[in-house]
Design a protein around this motif. Structure first.
Motif, PDB file in Angstrom:
ATOM      1  N   ALA A 171      -8.405   8.581 -11.653  1.00 29.36           N
ATOM      2  CA  ALA A 171      -7.804   7.633 -10.825  1.00 29.36           C
ATOM      3  C   ALA A 171      -8.087   7.902  -9.345  1.00 29.36           C
ATOM      4  O   ALA A 171      -8.380   9.014  -9.057  1.00 29.36           O
ATOM      5  N   VAL A 172      -8.218   6.982  -8.635  1.00 28.72           N
ATOM      6  CA  VAL A 172      -8.330   6.959  -6.926  1.00 28.72           C
ATOM      7  C   VAL A 172      -7.263   6.727  -6.428  1.00 28.72           C
ATOM      8  O   VAL A 172      -6.946   5.115  -6.606  1.00 28.72           O
ATOM      9  N   LEU A 173      -6.543   7.015  -5.390  1.00 29.07           N
ATOM     10  CA  LEU A 173      -5.528   6.506  -4.776  1.00 29.07           C
ATOM     11  C   LEU A 173      -5.979   6.664  -3.224  1.00 29.07           C
ATOM     12  O   LEU A 173      -6.093   7.543  -2.668  1.00 29.07           O
ATOM     13  N   ASN A 174      -6.262   5.473  -2.381  1.00 30.48           N
ATOM     14  CA  ASN A 174      -6.692   5.450  -1.186  1.00 30.48           C
ATOM     15  C   ASN A 174      -5.546   4.887  -0.421  1.00 30.48           C
ATOM     16  O   ASN A 174      -4.705   4.137  -0.489  1.00 30.48           O
ATOM     17  N   ALA A 175      -5.461   5.982   0.663  1.00 30.22           N
ATOM     18  CA  ALA A 175      -4.207   5.766   1.639  1.00 30.22           C
ATOM     19  C   ALA A 175      -4.325   4.880   2.668  1.00 30.22           C
ATOM     20  O   ALA A 175      -3.886   5.373   3.901  1.00 30.22           O
ATOM     21  N   GLU A 176      -5.000   3.758   2.511  1.00 32.52           N
ATOM     22  CA  GLU A 176      -5.050   2.856   3.358  1.00 32.52           C
ATOM     23  C   GLU A 176      -3.437   2.471   3.890  1.00 32.52           C
ATOM     24  O   GLU A 176      -2.488   2.756   2.885  1.00 32.52           O
ATOM     25  N   PRO A 177      -2.990   1.866   5.275  1.00 34.98           N
ATOM     26  CA  PRO A 177      -1.736   1.596   5.185  1.00 34.98           C
ATOM     27  C   PRO A 177      -0.803   0.710   4.167  1.00 34.98           C
ATOM     28  O   PRO A 177      -1.734  -0.234   3.872  1.00 34.98           O
ATOM     29  N   GLY A 178       0.201   1.232   3.797  1.00 35.40           N
ATOM     30  CA  GLY A 178       0.904   0.129   2.895  1.00 35.40           C
ATOM     31  C   GLY A 178       1.173  -1.253   3.624  1.00 35.40           C
ATOM     32  O   GLY A 178       1.328  -1.180   5.050  1.00 35.40           O
ATOM     33  N   ARG A 179       1.370  -2.328   2.993  1.00 38.86           N
ATOM     34  CA  ARG A 179       1.358  -3.464   3.768  1.00 38.86           C
ATOM     35  C   ARG A 179       2.645  -3.685   4.376  1.00 38.86           C
ATOM     36  O   ARG A 179       3.848  -2.694   4.172  1.00 38.86           O
ATOM     37  N   VAL A 180       2.841  -4.351   5.306  1.00 38.96           N
ATOM     38  CA  VAL A 180       4.164  -4.582   6.272  1.00 38.96           C
ATOM     39  C   VAL A 180       5.177  -5.074   5.277  1.00 38.96           C
ATOM     40  O   VAL A 180       6.305  -4.347   5.390  1.00 38.96           O
ATOM     41  N   SER A 181       5.111  -5.653   4.146  1.00 41.86           N
ATOM     42  CA  SER A 181       6.158  -5.764   3.074  1.00 41.86           C
ATOM     43  C   SER A 181       6.368  -4.424   2.324  1.00 41.86           C
ATOM     44  O   SER A 181       7.446  -4.340   1.585  1.00 41.86           O
ATOM     45  N   GLY A 182       5.672  -3.423   2.349  1.00 35.12           N
ATOM     46  CA  GLY A 182       5.703  -2.321   1.729  1.00 35.12           C
ATOM     47  C   GLY A 182       5.035  -2.221   0.326  1.00 35.12           C
ATOM     48  O   GLY A 182       5.185  -1.229  -0.421  1.00 35.12           O
ATOM     49  N   ASN A 183       4.261  -3.506   0.159  1.00 34.80           N
ATOM     50  CA  ASN A 183       3.679  -3.422  -1.049  1.00 34.80           C
ATOM     51  C   ASN A 183       2.126  -2.391  -1.164  1.00 34.80           C
ATOM     52  O   ASN A 183       1.767  -2.230  -0.114  1.00 34.80           O
ATOM     53  N   LEU A 184       1.779  -2.304  -2.152  1.00 37.02           N
ATOM     54  CA  LEU A 184       0.301  -1.762  -2.311  1.00 37.02           C
ATOM     55  C   LEU A 184      -0.847  -2.826  -2.411  1.00 37.02           C
ATOM     56  O   LEU A 184      -0.377  -3.937  -2.525  1.00 37.02           O
ATOM     57  N   VAL A 185      -1.661  -2.364  -2.129  1.00 38.36           N
ATOM     58  CA  VAL A 185      -2.922  -3.219  -2.446  1.00 38.36           C
ATOM     59  C   VAL A 185      -3.548  -2.995  -3.898  1.00 38.36           C
ATOM     60  O   VAL A 185      -4.189  -1.959  -3.968  1.00 38.36           O
ATOM     61  N   THR A 186      -3.758  -4.173  -4.566  1.00 34.02           N
ATOM     62  CA  THR A 186      -4.406  -3.944  -5.782  1.00 34.02           C
ATOM     63  C   THR A 186      -5.700  -4.858  -6.020  1.00 34.02           C
ATOM     64  O   THR A 186      -6.378  -4.577  -7.210  1.00 34.02           O
ATOM     65  N   SER A 187      -6.122  -5.652  -5.023  1.00 32.95           N
ATOM     66  CA  SER A 187      -7.440  -6.100  -4.957  1.00 32.95           C
ATOM     67  C   SER A 187      -7.765  -6.574  -3.542  1.00 32.95           C
ATOM     68  O   SER A 187      -6.872  -6.618  -2.680  1.00 32.95           O
ATOM     69  N   ARG A 188      -8.923  -6.584  -3.229  1.00 35.24           N
ATOM     70  CA  ARG A 188      -9.413  -6.849  -1.855  1.00 35.24           C
ATOM     71  C   ARG A 188     -10.715  -7.751  -1.839  1.00 35.24           C
ATOM     72  O   ARG A 188     -11.416  -7.717  -2.738  1.00 35.24           O
ATOM     73  N   LYS A 189     -10.782  -8.368  -0.756  1.00 38.99           N
ATOM     74  CA  LYS A 189     -12.321  -9.125  -0.722  1.00 38.99           C
ATOM     75  C   LYS A 189     -13.218  -8.376  -0.387  1.00 38.99           C
ATOM     76  O   LYS A 189     -13.021  -6.928   0.162  1.00 38.99           O
ATOM     77  N   GLY A 190     -14.411  -8.296  -0.515  1.00 40.17           N
ATOM     78  CA  GLY A 190     -15.733  -7.689  -0.011  1.00 40.17           C
ATOM     79  C   GLY A 190     -15.816  -8.359   1.407  1.00 40.17           C
ATOM     80  O   GLY A 190     -15.582  -9.184   1.772  1.00 40.17           O
ATOM     81  N   SER A 191     -16.786  -7.669   2.212  1.00 36.78           N
ATOM     82  CA  SER A 191     -17.228  -7.982   3.225  1.00 36.78           C
ATOM     83  C   SER A 191     -18.534  -7.909   3.618  1.00 36.78           C
ATOM     84  O   SER A 191     -19.340  -6.928   3.083  1.00 36.78           O
ATOM     85  N   MET A 192     -19.303  -8.811   4.391  1.00 39.55           N
ATOM     86  CA  MET A 192     -20.432  -8.847   4.678  1.00 39.55           C
ATOM     87  C   MET A 192     -20.793  -8.983   6.327  1.00 39.55           C
ATOM     88  O   MET A 192     -20.494 -10.060   6.600  1.00 39.55           O
ATOM     89  N   VAL A 193     -21.521  -8.253   7.099  1.00 42.85           N
ATOM     90  CA  VAL A 193     -21.884  -8.446   8.287  1.00 42.85           C
ATOM     91  C   VAL A 193     -23.332  -8.856   8.499  1.00 42.85           C
ATOM     92  O   VAL A 193     -24.197  -7.971   7.991  1.00 42.85           O
ATOM     93  N   VAL A 194     -23.674  -9.783   9.154  1.00 43.21           N
ATOM     94  CA  VAL A 194     -25.187 -10.133   9.030  1.00 43.21           C
ATOM     95  C   VAL A 194     -25.395 -10.316  10.555  1.00 43.21           C
ATOM     96  O   VAL A 194     -24.780 -11.209  11.140  1.00 43.21           O
ATOM     97  N   GLU A 195     -26.270  -9.666  11.020  1.00 39.50           N
ATOM     98  CA  GLU A 195     -26.916  -9.627  12.486  1.00 39.50           C
ATOM     99  C   GLU A 195     -28.121 -10.705  12.467  1.00 39.50           C
ATOM    100  O   GLU A 195     -28.845 -10.648  11.469  1.00 39.50           O
ATOM    101  N   PHE A 196     -28.208 -11.481  13.444  1.00 42.03           N
ATOM    102  CA  PHE A 196     -29.428 -12.437  13.368  1.00 42.03           C
ATOM    103  C   PHE A 196     -29.552 -12.765  15.004  1.00 42.03           C
ATOM    104  O   PHE A 196     -28.724 -12.530  15.902  1.00 42.03           O
TER     105      PHE A 196
END
Length: 389
Positions: free
Chosen positions: A177-202
């Motif tokens: 298991a991996v437990l990643n200690a990013e901040p708990g949500r303001v609601s107190g909830n956990l994060v169970t899925s996230r978007k991916g990100s892409m930064v493109v410089e042009f």
């Protein structure tokens, strides 16, 4: 015999929770120490100083720590709690870099007001690092591990983990298991899925000309860039979760010259249902299109973070069971923010994110951490480790 084992387990559980219950002030003290160290991405000395402060606490508790240099960024922190040496590990993760430039900690150092701690990186995610350190120390002092417990703190998450992504995925591959200690949500909830990100410089090349005398001879790179921005923003599609935002632009030389050059940075967010290569191809097509005659556009760089696939129900339920025993309820939720948990989930490691203390307004001067959540969130992580099959 079974009764004896259950009694022993119950006593261990009580020792872990009691020890953590008494560490609130020590957690706050260590948090203040690391928040008051500038550790923006690419600040090698600052990131290493944060790692050193965390190592001192871990080694004093008998936890072996190793630094892995990452030139240009600082170090990776590896640690393993004494206990079983064989088998798939449970991994406590975090990142030591922040988004803030050098001098921020001196300008607005750690402070506490009405139960909230403030300062650069206090929520994202120095409080999570401190929490993980104390969870590791609790097991080092009390024992009870059934599997290896490892800490892994990275150094370039805020800029997409380009220098460390392969090592993060290698570390997570095969983890229990991996437990990643990013901040708990303001609601107190956990994060169970996230978007991916892409930064493109042009960038866009145009043709310079005097804006008053010879306007028609020019080809404005800024005009071409503006047209490309509109086309890129049109890639936003709420139905698929794709968003596009050109957040940085530069261009031109003086007002009375048709601009010969312009450049920009694009942020794209997407879910695990989106093909990032296909998305990048669409971006490249827009950038390279001759949106104004005699102008040329080209992509000069890109980096991405993987979306976090949903947390397995069993792992979420394990944490919720412990939280409920401690007197609080949590749910899992989806967020548009990206994190290294996307990398760990991409290699098949069951991943739960947002396990750190509750915080809000990350990446702003209003960033805060709810100090009252430090101990219960640490206890909940400890129970998830203790009860993991």
């Amino acid at each position: 015999m079974q009764d004896t084992l259950e009694e022993s387990r119950s006593q261990l559980r009580a020792r872990l929770l009691d020890w953590l219950a008494g560490q609130g002030q020590a957690m706050q003290d260590l948090l203040q120490k690391v928040v008051d160290i500038d550790s923006g991405s690419r600040n090698e000395a600052g990131v290493t100083a944060v790692a050193t402060a965390l190592r001192e606490r871990l080694e004093a508790a008998g936890v072996a720590v190793q630094f892995e240099p990452v030139p240009g960024y600082g170090v990776l922190l590896h640690a393993q709690v004494p206990g079983p040496a064989e088998g798939a590990p449970i991994l406590l993760m975090g990142h030591m870099d922040t988004v803030y430039p050098a001098g921020t900690a001196a300008r607005r150092p750690f402070r506490v007001e009405d139960g909230r701690a403030y300062g650069p990186g206090v929520a994202d995610m120095k409080s999570g690092l401190v929490m993980n350190v104390f969870v590791a120390e609790a097991f080092a002092r009390c024992g009870g591990l059934k599997a290896p417990l490892q800490l892994f703190f990275s150094c370039d998450e805020e800029i997409g983990s380009a220098a460390t992504r392969d090592r993060i995925m290698a570390k997570a591959r095969g983890a229990r298991a991996v437990l990643n200690a990013e901040p708990g949500r303001v609601s107190g909830n956990l994060v169970t899925s996230r978007k991916g990100s892409m930064v493109v410089e042009f960038e866009v090349e145009g043709v310079a000309a005097h804006a008053g005398i010879n306007h028609a001879a020019g080809a404005s790179a800024i005009e071409a860039l503006a047209r490309k921005i509109l086309a890129l923003h049109a890639l936003t599609d709420p139905a698929t979760g794709v968003t596009a935002n050109v957040g940085v632009v530069h261009g031109g030389i003086v007002p009375n010259m048709v601009a010969p050059h312009a450049k920009a940075e694009l942020d794209m967010r997407f879910t695990s249902e989106t093909d990032p290569d296909e998305l990048l191809a669409k971006v490249r097509g827009i950038v390279e299109e001759e949106s104004v005659p005699r102008t040329k556009g080209r992509v000069t760089g890109s980096r991405r973070t993987m979306p976090m696939k949903p947390t397995p129900d069993e792992l979420l339920a394990l944490y919720q069971h412990g939280a409920r025993a401690l007197g609080f309820e949590v749910q899992g939720e989806f967020t548009g923010g990206a994190a290294d948990s996307g990398l760990t989930a991409s290699v098949g490691a069951p991943t739960l994110c947002g396990t750190g203390p509750v915080g809000g307004h990350a990446h702003t001067e209003r960033e805060y951490c709810e100090l009252a959540t430090f101990v219960p969130r640490a206890q909940a992580v400890a129970l998830a480790i203790l009860d993991h099959p």
